[in-house]
Design an enzyme around this catalytic site. Structure first.
Site: not given
Length: 397
Positions: A127, A196, A221-222, A372
């Site tokens: 990312f 990560d 938050y995922k 996705r």
């Protein structure tokens, strides 16, 4: 009813996690496959947040730092996340953003590595923010950055390697990287491994303690469903805690935070990963969200098994419903190399995703040509999967 729709019904009937779905607020006729960006709202969160706002803040006010446990929330909630990533208690502290925690971890890793090591190896497919932060950490520590793919990491490690920053799951393709083997390679070179976990925590086993990971960071938050902007976390392996030298020392990580001494003395253990005043509202919303993991049978192992079954079934449905050659999966077929998402390359992906959302199937688009779809096993069912693939087939036919 099609054969695949019948198969979905049978799979849903046998799903041991099906009951957990009722613990989430889900749109009536919407298939939500974007939990790898933002998890759904657990039903327990609004009431808990109202109590925090109205009673703890509105009535108790400053007394809540002690009486409501606000002061100890970062480590208390860290201990609740710990079993979800394969860590013992006392090694995770919650607070700040993923980006801030990546910065803390990478700089601390370079400082742990010692003199003579002046290269930070970073996942070239990461990312973008991780790359930006690695570059900044390098400028701060006098290092250079070496971006390579995870597969290339073992071949570039050497006496100059200080730290290696890797993603457990690729955010675009859903590829699951070999954390045990890569961590072992980093250690064999005498360097420090930083992982990560944003796209793996809460979706699949991680095994931080088992595999000797040094430092790790992740968002909440995922797959942990903590809410938009909920605080991230930092893992510091117990054996390394007395060597963890944070580049962001703050009063909250001081050994005597209320002593207000001009000289900094780090707190013991993972607490030295704290910086400033905790973001209590979002932190306690996260704590409420983690309650969904307390039910019988809700384990990371059960979630992983269902995740693989969901993604297998989605690929099967796509192969059946979508015209040959119209999309191409860039997510590995092998279970050992797959996270909890499926990424499909599609020439007009942006427009296709927009029309999918209009039809009640919510995934997301990644530039330039990737559809996705994230599969959160706690609330996604096999009927959702079949419908999503069927609508996709209708739109691109």
């Amino acid at each position: 009813m099609s054969e695949l729709a019948l198969k979905a019904e049978k799979l849903d009937a046998a799903d041991e996690l099906a009951g957990v779905r009722s613990q989430f607020v889900l749109g009536g006729d919407v298939v939500y496959l974007d939990g790898n960006s933002l998890g759904a709202l657990p039903v327990s969160v609004p009431g808990r947040v109202e109590d925090v706002v109205r009673r703890q803040w509105g009535e108790l006010r400053i007394r809540s730092w002690d009486e409501s446990g606000w002061w100890t929330a970062p480590e208390r909630i860290g201990d609740r996340i710990a079993p979800l990533v394969g860590a013992a208690a006392g090694q995770i502290v919650v607070g700040d953003s993923t980006s801030v925690n990546v910065f803390k971890a990478v700089v601390a890793a370079v400082r742990m590595a010692g003199s003579g090591r002046d290269e930070i190896v970073v996942d070239a497919t990461t990312f973008p923010t991780d790359g930006y932060i690695a570059e900044s950490a390098a400028r701060m520590t006098g290092c250079t950055v070496r971006p390579v793919t995870p597969a290339e990491v073992p071949g570039v490690l050497g006496d100059r390697t200080a730290a290696v920053l890797l993603n457990h799951v690729d955010y675009r393709t859903g590829r699951l990287h070999d954390l045990p083997a890569l961590t072992a390679a980093v250690h064999a070179a005498g360097a420090v491994a930083v992982w990560d976990l944003c796209h793996s925590a809460g979706a699949l086993p991680v095994g931080l303690d088992e595999h000797g990971v040094d430092l790790a960071v992740g968002c909440t938050y995922k797959y942990l469903n903590g809410g938009p902007g909920s605080p991230a976390y930092l893992y510091v392996r117990e054996e390394l805690q007395d060597r963890f030298d944070s580049p962001l020392p703050g009063w909250n990580s001081h050994a005597e935070p209320f002593g207000m001494r001009p000289a900094y003395e780090p707190a013991p253990g993972a607490l030295r990963g704290r910086v400033g005043t905790p973001d209590i509202l979002s932190m306690l919303a996260l704590e409420a969200a983690l309650d969904v993991w307390d039910g019988d049978g809700v384990s990371v192992g059960a979630v992983r098994a269902k995740s693989l079954a969901l993604t297998d079934f989605f690929l099967e449905c796509v192969a059946s419903y979508v015209p040959s050659g119209r999309v191409e999966s860039v997510t590995p077929v092998a279970h050992a190399e797959r996270g909890s998402q499926v990424a499909l390359r599609c020439a007009d992906a942006g427009d296709v995703m927009k029309r999918l959302i209009e039809r009640g199937v919510v995934g997301d688009f990644r530039h330039p040509d990737v559809l996705r779809f994230g599969f959160t096993p706690l609330y996604v069912g096999f009927g959702d999967v079949e419908r999503a693939a069927r609508v996709l087939g209708d739109l691109v036919r």
